[in-house]
Each structure stands twice: as C-alpha cells, then as structure tokens.
Motif scaffolding. Structure first.
Motif, short mmCIF file in Angstrom:
data_model
loop_
_atom_site.label_atom_id
_atom_site.label_comp_id
_atom_site.label_asym_id
_atom_site.label_seq_id
_atom_site.Cartn_x
_atom_site.Cartn_y
_atom_site.Cartn_z
N GLU A 155 -2.47 -4.42 8.92
CA GLU A 155 -2.44 -5.04 7.65
C GLU A 155 -1.61 -4.00 6.80
OE1 GLU A 155 -6.30 -6.19 6.49
OE2 GLU A 155 -6.59 -7.61 8.18
N GLY A 156 -0.66 -4.20 6.41
CA GLY A 156 0.02 -3.42 5.49
C GLY A 156 0.07 -1.97 6.03
N ALA A 157 0.23 -1.02 5.09
CA ALA A 157 0.61 0.20 5.41
C ALA A 157 -0.81 0.91 5.88
CB ALA A 157 1.23 1.21 4.31
N ALA A 216 0.92 -1.18 -0.06
CA ALA A 216 0.11 0.14 0.18
C ALA A 216 0.91 1.24 0.07
CB ALA A 216 -0.94 0.00 1.33
N ARG A 217 0.29 2.37 -0.50
CA ARG A 217 1.10 3.66 -0.89
C ARG A 217 0.61 4.65 0.37
NH1 ARG A 217 5.12 2.17 -2.84
NH2 ARG A 217 4.59 0.17 -2.37
N LEU A 263 12.55 7.97 -5.54
CA LEU A 263 11.63 8.57 -6.12
C LEU A 263 10.60 9.13 -5.50
CD1 LEU A 263 11.88 6.45 -9.44
CD2 LEU A 263 12.91 8.52 -8.93
N SER A 264 10.33 8.78 -4.38
CA SER A 264 9.05 9.07 -3.47
C SER A 264 9.54 10.36 -2.92
CB SER A 264 8.85 8.19 -2.15
OG SER A 264 8.52 7.00 -2.80
N GLY A 265 8.48 11.19 -2.77
CA GLY A 265 8.94 12.90 -2.27
C GLY A 265 9.18 12.53 -0.82
N ASN A 290 6.06 6.31 0.71
CA ASN A 290 6.51 5.59 -0.61
C ASN A 290 5.55 5.95 -1.59
OD1 ASN A 290 3.90 4.53 0.19
ND2 ASN A 290 4.81 2.32 0.31
N GLU A 291 4.80 6.90 -1.83
CA GLU A 291 4.27 7.35 -2.67
C GLU A 291 4.95 7.52 -3.93
OE1 GLU A 291 -0.23 9.39 -1.34
OE2 GLU A 291 1.71 10.66 -1.90
#
Length: 576
Positions: A235-237, A160-161, A299-301, A187-188
C-alpha cells in the motif's frame, strides 16, 4: 453680320462635372461624418466597454463592467491544476482551492473605474470607432497565503513520503559474503520547497505560458543510473527497514527461532534517475487554465553514497577477504549471532582497501561481553520464597560465570581467521584449583535458570528448585550463632557430592568426627548433610544447639536433594 446683342455663352462640360463632384463629395462627407458622429455618440453613451478593451486576455467589448466581471471570475473558477507523481495524484483543485480567487465585488468596482475612464476620454472613444484603440487590464487573482499554505503542505500529498537512502554494505546470507545494497532516491520535500514549486506552476497557468514538458534526464555526472525497476509496497510507499544492532551485541535469538541475517531493507517505490524531471515545473498535460504538472523529484534530497562509490566497493572487497567467517555465542537457550559484517564493524580496521583484525577493537568487544555476561563476584539479587527480593554482596557471590578475557581474545582471532561459522560459549573460568565447578548452567544473563537451593537462615528452612519446579523443602538447623559457628551467607556452587562421608573438625573439647550418608559441601568445610542424630529441625534450635556451620537436614530430605542435585548447583544462603 447683324449683332442682336444680349446673348450669353453656355457653360462647358468641365464645369458641370466639377459641380457634380463637389456636390457628391460634400454629401459623402456629410454622410460619413454623420455615421461616425452617430457611432461616437453611441460609444459615448452606451453602457459597454469600448472596442479594443481586453481584460486578462478576454475581449470585453460591449460588455458592462458587471458582465465583464462575471466573465473573468467564471474563467478563473473554471480552472484545474493537478500535481502528479507518475500515475498518482498528489494535489488537485481549481485556483480557488489553492487560495487564488477573484474578489468579484472588487473586480466589478475596478472595471467600473476603467469603464468611466474610457468613456470620459473623448480621444479614446474617437479612436475606438476607428479600431485604433487598445486597452489591456490585468486583474489576475491574488494569493490568499493562509488558504494556500493550508492547502499546499507535504502532509496533504496523495503519495506517501520516504527519504533517500545511501547505498550501504549488508551481509547476504545466500552467498555468505558482503554485498552492496543500492541507493534509494526518496521523495521527501519540505513544505517551503513544495509551496515554491506550486507557486511556479500557478504562475505558468495564470500567464498561460507553456512549461517545459517532462523529458528523459540523464543521470548527473559521477552518479549511477538506477537500472532496476522500483519495488512496489503493498500500500503506497513503505519505509525502509533500518538495519540496527544494539551496541556491543549481535542478534539475539531464542533457540529454535529463525534469524534474519539478510540485513538489506526492502526498497521504497523509486523513480529511476533517467525519468526524473529537470528543474522547474514540468507540464505533463493541459493548456490554458487546465494544467497538470509532475512532482519535482529534483527538489528531493539525493543519496550521498551510490552503489559504485569507490570507498564503499573497496570496503566490501576488503571484508570479503574473510568471507565465510561467523561467530555465534551461546548462553543457554539465548544466542548472540555475529555475521561477517558484524565482525568487520566491531573487530576490524579497514584502511586502503585492506581489512585487519584490531587488537584494540577485539579487546573492547571482549570487555563489553564480560561486562554484560560475567556473573561471579557481582552483586546478586533474587526473589526468595518467603522474604521477597534478597541481595547478596559481590564479595560472597562465589557462584557464576567469568570470561577469561585474554583467552577469549585469542579464540576470537582463531575463529575469524578460520573463515568458518563457529558456535560456542565464551571461554569461561570453569573450575577452581581443586577441580570444583563455579557454575551449573545459564539462560542469558540468568545464571540460576530456575535451578538452585535456597537456605533461609531466619526461617530455618531449605527449598530445592529444579528447572523452576519445587522438588524438596524441609526445615533445617544451621550453624550455632551463639558461639560463632554461624553458617556463611552468600551464593556458592555445590562443590561436589560424597556418600557416605566422615565429617571431622573442631579442636579440643569441640573436636568431632561424624559419619553422614549425604555430604554436599559449599564453603570452606560447610555443607548440607543429613543429621540422623537430630529429632527436631527448624525454629530457634540453631541458637544454642546449632551445628558447627553446616546445614543439618532430615535424612529423608538430604537423600532427596542428594539424589536429584547436580554438582555446581548454586546454593543461596541468607538472613531475611
């Protein structure tokens, strides 16, 4: 000596050896020429590629174009490219799944063309039999952009982002002061950036080059390394819980509920900066056409504000000069709570590391509070018993709450400067010049709160509700509208109660003096009271035989209301 004649000299050994050498040399040349001639003939007519022919790194000597095409196509089909994020897999598949697939038919045709060119080039054939021929042919799979873009998009990633979050100030309940919540590296990534990265990974794979291995990366100059381990969601991000307060309002709660004043959100899973890969594809495993690459965190901001930001820490320290301060407004069962950070944001100016209470901000805050909670001399609507929604004009809405703004401004200053938690009502205008109250109680913006007297002049009927329950109802007789003695409509607080009382008024022939047992005034000499001299109530009596403006009640009803009602109770009087 006798000469017999005709005798010849015998050949020498030198000539004999020369003859033998010539004979064997010619034989060897004929043999070698025959061997290579035969090889030349075979290479010219067989159906395999010449020695030294290489297609995409594969030696195809002796293979037919069809077999060579199968070899190359199978090579690329047996591939695997994985994009990982720590222990999680984001993307996985062979080259074909990414849109990179060999067209076997076209490849076979291309190789057939190369084959014919080789066989038609006599010099090439000749060189090949002497291992002096080399020919490299590149047929790497081309990208099918539609398939690639459908496969490589952020929505298909296995993890997930979540966005990067700046460090920010929050109120820490345990320490009762302001603290800094550390920044979060998200991690977007955009579809475009992700696709560019995967294309690079595929290029490394197709060229069978070694990409840089993942290695530790120091934090950029001027940034802070994250030393705490990332917090893991169930569960995930998980998305960060945003701290948001409604404009002009603090946290509103029902009495008895638990308020979370810890405004810091839970952190998303986060990769520490020191483990972030550097720019470009970062290979973590594999070789040849089987490769694994790490997700491009670079590459993520990045966050714009870090926990050690000088301006942020100075602001924290300035606000903490008022540590301990807090303000809770009570509006009946409802509350508005303002912790130290709320107060700082709404009421302080912070410059050059110093926090000061702002007259302008406090004034605006109090004006907003009054706008939301003042109820007196505001148009009022309420749901009547028989006639549905009734509107009372602001002019005759004399009941309700009015915040004394100048006094409230001074009280706020005093409360904050005390550096203590204060819970109170706003500073209201409580009573008129005769000491009569303007209100009874409220619950939030509802200042009736289920307790009021309703007088329907059209129905000539009275209801008394207390805490939402009907206590008493009765017919009544109101002021005589035929001689200008009609009862005043509006919403008025019960000024006081008196028992017994003598009512006087009028002039000349209309002058009167009447003793009553239960007197409950609400507007300029008008009130509710018992009328023992009447035998009938309700109907159209008030038109010609009404009162001088009061609301006449049966004795029993007046007694019930009088004994139960509180001074300040709102009395709503209206025509349907």
């Amino acid at each position: 000596m006798i000469d017999y004649g005709g005798s010849k000299k015998r050949p020498g050994k030198k000539k004999i050896w020369l003859s033998l050498v010539l004979t064997y040399g010619v034989s060897a040349l004929l043999g070698i020429g025959g061997y290579y001639g035969y090889r030349y003939y075979c290479e010219s007519i067989n159906d395999g590629f010449l020695r030294g022919t290489v297609v995409d790194g594969e030696d195809v000597y002796g293979l037919t174009p069809a077999h060579a095409a199968d070899l190359i196509a199978d090579k690329y089909a047996d591939s695997r490219i994985v994009i990982t994020e720590g222990e999680n897999v984001d993307l996985e598949g062979n080259l074909a799944s990414y849109g990179y697939e060999i067209d076997r038919g076209k490849l076979k045709d291309d190789l057939q063309t190369v084959f014919l060119q080789e066989k038609g080039d006599k010099l090439a054939v000749l060189k090949s039999i002497f291992d002096r021929f080399t020919y490299h042919f590149a047929v790497k799979p081309a990208e099918n952009t539609e398939v690639f873009e459908q496969r490589v998009q952020v929505s298909n990633l296995g993890v997930a982002r979540y966005p990067s979050k700046d460090a920010y100030l929050y109120y820490e309940k345990e320490s009762d002061c302001i603290a800094i919540k550390e920044e979060i590296q998200g991690n977007e990534i955009s579809d475009e950036a992700l696709r560019a990265y995967v294309r690079e990974c595929i290029a490394y794979t197709l060229n069978e080059e070694e990409a840089p291995a993942v290695q530790a990366k120091a934090a950029d100059e001027g940034t802070t390394q994250v030393t705490e381990q990332a917090q893991t969601a169930d569960e995930g991000a998980t998305q960060a819980a945003e701290r948001a307060a409604a404009d002009g309002a603090g946290q509103v709660s029902e009495e008895g509920s638990t308020l979370e004043t810890e405004n810091a959100p839970e952190s998303e899973p986060q990769q520490p900066y020191e483990e972030m890969p550097v720019a470009g594809p970062q290979q973590v495993a594999g070789e040849g056409l089987h490769r694994s690459f790490e997700f491009p965190w670079n590459l993520s901001g990045k966050p714009a504000v870090y926990a050690d930001d000088a301006e942020l820490t100075a602001k924290r320290d300035a606000i903490n000069e008022y540590a301990g301060a807090g303000l809770t407004y009570t509006f009946g069962e409802q509350k508005e709570e303002y912790n130290l950070l709320d107060l700082a944001e709404r009421l302080m100016e912070i410059e050059d590391g110093k926090a000061e209470l702002s007259d302008e901000k406090i004034t605006a805050f109090v004006e907003d509070l009054a706008d939301r909670y003042n109820t007196r001399y505001r148009e009022r609507t309420f749901e009547s018993t028989l006639a549905g929604e009734i509107t009372i004009s602001a002019k005759y809405n004399d009941y309700g709450y009015t915040i004394i703004q100048a006094d409230e401004i001074e009280q706020i200053r005093e409360d904050i400067e005390s550096r203590e938690h204060v819970a109170r009502e706003p500073v209201y205008l409580e009573k008129n010049s005769w000491g009569n109250p303007y209100y009874l109680r409220r619950n939030g913006v509802d200042d009736l709160a289920g307790t009021y007297i309703e007088v329907d002049l059209t129905a000539q009927h009275v209801w008394y509700y207390k805490n939402g329950e009907l206590c008493t109802e009765t017919d009544c007789v109101s002021g005589d509208v035929t001689n200008d003695h009609g009862t005043q409509t509006g919403c008025f607080p019960l000024a006081y109660k008196e028992s017994p009382s003598v009512l006087t008024g009028g002039e000349g022939d209309e002058e009167y003096e009447e003793k009553v047992e239960y007197w409950m005034p609400f507007f300029e000499g008008q009130g509710l009271h018992d009328a023992s001299w009447r035998y009938y109530f309700g109907g159209r009596i008030y038109r010609g035989n009404g009162s001088h403006g009061c609301v006449n009640l049966p004795v029993w009803a007046a007694a019930e209301i009088y004994n139960a009602v509180e001074v300040g109770t709102p009395i709503l009087i209206f025509y349907e």
